[in-house]
Write an enzyme that holds these catalytic residues in place. Structure first.
Site, PDB file in Angstrom:
ATOM      1  N   ARG A 227       0.843  -1.187   0.000  1.00  5.71           N
ATOM      2  CA  ARG A 227       0.000   0.000   0.000  1.00  5.71           C
ATOM      3  C   ARG A 227       0.883   1.242   0.000  1.00  5.71           C
ATOM      4  O   ARG A 227       1.936   1.280   0.636  1.00  5.71           O
ATOM      5  CB  ARG A 227      -0.908   0.036   1.237  1.00  5.71           C
ATOM      6  CG  ARG A 227      -2.056  -0.972   1.220  1.00  5.71           C
ATOM      7  CD  ARG A 227      -3.107  -0.634   0.147  1.00  5.71           C
ATOM      8  NE  ARG A 227      -4.247  -1.549   0.149  1.00  5.71           N
ATOM      9  CZ  ARG A 227      -4.386  -2.588  -0.681  1.00  5.71           C
ATOM     10  NH1 ARG A 227      -3.473  -2.868  -1.584  1.00  5.71           N
ATOM     11  NH2 ARG A 227      -5.477  -3.342  -0.614  1.00  5.71           N
ATOM     12  N   HIS A 275      -0.780   0.149  -9.653  1.00  9.30           N
ATOM     13  CA  HIS A 275      -1.519  -0.763  -8.753  1.00  9.30           C
ATOM     14  C   HIS A 275      -2.083  -1.976  -9.508  1.00  9.30           C
ATOM     15  O   HIS A 275      -3.294  -2.213  -9.523  1.00  9.30           O
ATOM     16  CB  HIS A 275      -2.636  -0.023  -8.002  1.00  9.30           C
ATOM     17  CG  HIS A 275      -3.086  -0.762  -6.766  1.00  9.30           C
ATOM     18  ND1 HIS A 275      -3.493  -0.128  -5.615  1.00  9.30           N
ATOM     19  CD2 HIS A 275      -3.187  -2.100  -6.492  1.00  9.30           C
ATOM     20  CE1 HIS A 275      -3.829  -1.036  -4.709  1.00  9.30           C
ATOM     21  NE2 HIS A 275      -3.657  -2.245  -5.229  1.00  9.30           N
TER      22      HIS A 275
HETATM   23  N1  LIG Z   1      -0.362  -4.098  -5.035  1.00 11.97           N
HETATM   24  C1  LIG Z   1      -1.304  -4.999  -5.213  1.00 11.97           C
HETATM   25  O1  LIG Z   1      -1.763  -5.209  -6.317  1.00 11.97           O
HETATM   26  C2  LIG Z   1      -1.778  -5.806  -4.049  1.00 11.97           C
HETATM   27  C3  LIG Z   1      -1.426  -5.487  -2.762  1.00 11.97           C
HETATM   28  N2  LIG Z   1      -1.810  -6.282  -1.712  1.00 11.97           N
HETATM   29  C4  LIG Z   1      -1.388  -5.916  -0.359  1.00 11.97           C
HETATM   30  O2  LIG Z   1      -0.609  -6.974   0.172  1.00 11.97           O
HETATM   31  C5  LIG Z   1      -0.903  -7.077   1.563  1.00 11.97           C
HETATM   32  C6  LIG Z   1      -0.453  -8.414   2.110  1.00 11.97           C
HETATM   33  O3  LIG Z   1      -1.326  -9.435   1.705  1.00 11.97           O
HETATM   34  P1  LIG Z   1      -1.260 -10.903   2.336  1.00 11.97           P
HETATM   35  O4  LIG Z   1       0.108 -11.477   2.219  1.00 11.97           O
HETATM   36  O5  LIG Z   1      -2.385 -11.674   1.765  1.00 11.97           O
HETATM   37  O6  LIG Z   1      -1.513 -10.579   3.880  1.00 11.97           O
HETATM   38  P2  LIG Z   1      -1.306 -11.512   5.144  1.00 11.97           P
HETATM   39  O7  LIG Z   1      -2.230 -11.031   6.187  1.00 11.97           O
HETATM   40  O8  LIG Z   1      -1.361 -12.936   4.748  1.00 11.97           O
HETATM   41  O9  LIG Z   1       0.198 -11.198   5.603  1.00 11.97           O
HETATM   42  C7  LIG Z   1       0.551 -10.074   6.321  1.00 11.97           C
HETATM   43  C8  LIG Z   1       1.954 -10.222   6.896  1.00 11.97           C
HETATM   44  O10 LIG Z   1       2.330  -8.979   7.490  1.00 11.97           O
HETATM   45  C9  LIG Z   1       2.777  -9.215   8.816  1.00 11.97           C
HETATM   46  N3  LIG Z   1       2.461  -8.064   9.672  1.00 11.97           N
HETATM   47  C10 LIG Z   1       1.257  -7.488   9.881  1.00 11.97           C
HETATM   48  N4  LIG Z   1       1.374  -6.462  10.748  1.00 11.97           N
HETATM   49  C11 LIG Z   1       2.675  -6.401  11.090  1.00 11.97           C
HETATM   50  C12 LIG Z   1       3.422  -5.564  11.951  1.00 11.97           C
HETATM   51  N5  LIG Z   1       2.841  -4.575  12.647  1.00 11.97           N
HETATM   52  N6  LIG Z   1       4.726  -5.801  12.082  1.00 11.97           N
HETATM   53  C13 LIG Z   1       5.326  -6.814  11.396  1.00 11.97           C
HETATM   54  N7  LIG Z   1       4.681  -7.634  10.552  1.00 11.97           N
HETATM   55  C14 LIG Z   1       3.370  -7.432  10.406  1.00 11.97           C
HETATM   56  C15 LIG Z   1       2.056 -10.464   9.274  1.00 11.97           C
HETATM   57  O11 LIG Z   1       2.769 -11.065  10.343  1.00 11.97           O
HETATM   58  C16 LIG Z   1       2.058 -11.278   7.980  1.00 11.97           C
HETATM   59  O12 LIG Z   1       3.285 -11.945   7.850  1.00 11.97           O
HETATM   60  C17 LIG Z   1      -2.399  -6.810   1.618  1.00 11.97           C
HETATM   61  O13 LIG Z   1      -2.800  -6.379   2.899  1.00 11.97           O
HETATM   62  C18 LIG Z   1      -2.577  -5.725   0.566  1.00 11.97           C
HETATM   63  O14 LIG Z   1      -2.510  -4.450   1.149  1.00 11.97           O
HETATM   64  C19 LIG Z   1      -2.548  -7.412  -1.907  1.00 11.97           C
HETATM   65  C20 LIG Z   1      -2.926  -7.773  -3.167  1.00 11.97           C
HETATM   66  C21 LIG Z   1      -2.604  -6.985  -4.333  1.00 11.97           C
HETATM   67  O1  LIG Z   2      -6.539  -7.144  -3.303  1.00 14.30           O
HETATM   68  C1  LIG Z   2      -5.952  -6.109  -2.980  1.00 14.30           C
HETATM   69  O2  LIG Z   2      -5.755  -5.784  -1.801  1.00 14.30           O
HETATM   70  C2  LIG Z   2      -5.458  -5.237  -4.027  1.00 14.30           C
HETATM   71  O3  LIG Z   2      -4.723  -4.325  -3.767  1.00 14.30           O
HETATM   72  C3  LIG Z   2      -5.890  -5.542  -5.409  1.00 14.30           C
HETATM   73  O4  LIG Z   2      -5.243  -4.795  -6.354  1.00 14.30           O
END
Ligand SMILES: NC(=O)C1=CN([C@@H]2O[C@H](COP(=O)(O)OP(=O)(O)OC[C@H]3O[C@@H](n4cnc5c(N)ncnc54)[C@H](O)[C@@H]3O)[C@@H](O)[C@H]2O)C=CC1
Ligand SMILES: O=C(O)C(=O)CO
Length: 312
Positions: A227, A275
């Site tokens: 993000r 994005h």
């Molecule tokens: N750019 C894009 O197109 C996309 C971006 N995303 C972003 O990717 C992020 C991650 O997705 P997932 O891996 O599915 O999430 P997830 O919930 O499976 O993993 C999150 C990780 O962050 C760590 N974490 C959370 N808070 C923390 C903190 N305060 N200190 C240290 N570590 C912390 C957790 O321990 C975990 O390892 C999403 O929340 C989303 O914002 C997701 C999909 C697409």
């Molecule tokens: O799934 C999400 O969180 C995304 O950012 C998709 O682009």
């Protein structure tokens, strides 16, 4: 079973057809303003408050991986979704592979110095450069959940030293795990490529700042795939200028679409995508939602539930 669907940009008719086929007996409809009819489940992205408020839903599914936007709306309108109604998000559903493609291709781009060769080409200069060594190319993942672990898995065969930083310690093969705030400095020290896959929470806002970037190895790189709010963009620019950071690949921004006046557009060492690092893949998402609804209907546990207190 009644399912309501709302997404401001998706092809709603595709989703309704695919969900109806995947969930036997389900009546799936697009939610429109004024629809207060019965629903068991809601599938949403940026939902209006009135879509969810006052309904006795069994569960809500966010149609993406990050739930920061819906959670911030729930903070402003707690009446929209009582705490006892579970909120699920998409876990991987094809996004892991997209993040793998993105991260591996960009790491190799930097490792093979294609950024330097591109700059030399602009000056019509024929100049073979010294190779980078794998042992000097430690890759650090900020966030090691569903997507971070997939990225680590894809990078492992390339032989780069790998480490991750997360809230709790991980045991991924070949990945050195750092956990919690106290271990952040050790994680940053020696990291050459920092890849961000953290969720957006109160603790992670602005986490990639001058202080953090200056703790990385000299000549390091940043990839922000999570993000925009994680990164202090002015700090990125100043650390690039200082020479500490060699380049950045950004997919997400403090404001989206990124305003034309942003200095990021013209910066020669900032590469950008709008994005698109990983988008929701409808077929995989429908499959996951259908499977999860099946489990919930049988009273069985299902993964992907958001912890509203934790914020992700
Ligand atoms: N750019 C894009 O197109 C996309 C971006 N995303 C972003 O990717 C992020 C991650 O997705 P997932 O891996 O599915 O999430 P997830 O919930 O499976 O993993 C999150 C990780 O962050 C760590 N974490 C959370 N808070 C923390 C903190 N305060 N200190 C240290 N570590 C912390 C957790 O321990 C975990 O390892 C999403 O929340 C989303 O914002 C997701 C999909 C697409
Ligand atoms: O799934 C999400 O969180 C995304 O950012 C998709 O682009």
């Amino acid at each position: 079973m009644d399912i309501i669907f709302y997404h401001p940009t998706f092809d709603t008719s595709y989703w309704i057809k695919a969900l109806s086929e995947a969930i036997p007996g389900a009546r799936v409809r697009e939610w429109k303003r004024g629809d207060n009819e019965h629903a068991d489940y809601a599938l949403v992205w940026h939902p209006p408050v009135e879509m969810l408020q006052g309904r006795n839903l069994k569960a809500v599914f966010a149609l993406g991986a990050g739930v920061d936007s819906i959670l911030s709306k729930l903070k402003a309108h707690p009446e929209m979704l009582p705490e006892h109604i579970p909120l699920f998000r998409l876990e991987d559903t094809g996004m892991g592979q997209q993040m793998q493609e993105y991260a591996v291709s960009q790491v190799l781009h930097w490792f093979r110095r294609f950024d330097d060769y591109q700059a030399l080409k602009q000056q019509s200069r024929w100049e073979p450069l010294a190779d980078y060594q794998r042992e000097d190319f430690t890759i650090g993942l900020l966030g090691a959940g569903v997507l971070g672990s997939k990225v680590a898995e894809a990078l492992a065969p390339w032989g780069f030293p790998l480490r991750c930083w997360s809230r709790t310690r991980k045991a991924y093969p070949g990945v050195e795990s750092f956990a919690g705030h106290d271990e952040l400095p050790d994680f940053l020290k020696g990291t050459r490529v920092l890849i961000n896959l953290l969720p957006n929470t109160a603790e992670t806002v602005g986490i990639i700042n001058k202080d953090v970037l200056n703790q990385l190895a000299d000549g390091s790189y940043l990839m922000n795939l999570a993000r925009g709010i994680h990164l202090v963009e002015a700090d990125l620019l100043s650390v690039l200028e200082s020479g500490k950071l060699k380049g950045a690949m950004l997919d997400v921004y403090s404001r989206e679409p990124l305003p034309v006046e942003s200095p990021l557009w013209a910066h020669p060492r900032v590469a950008m995508t709008p994005h698109v690092a990983a988008v929701t893949r409808p077929a995989e998402a429908v499959d996951y939602i259908a499977r999860t609804i099946g489990l919930l209907e049988q009273g069985k546990p299902a993964t992907g539930q958001v912890d509203r207190q934790r914020g992700y």
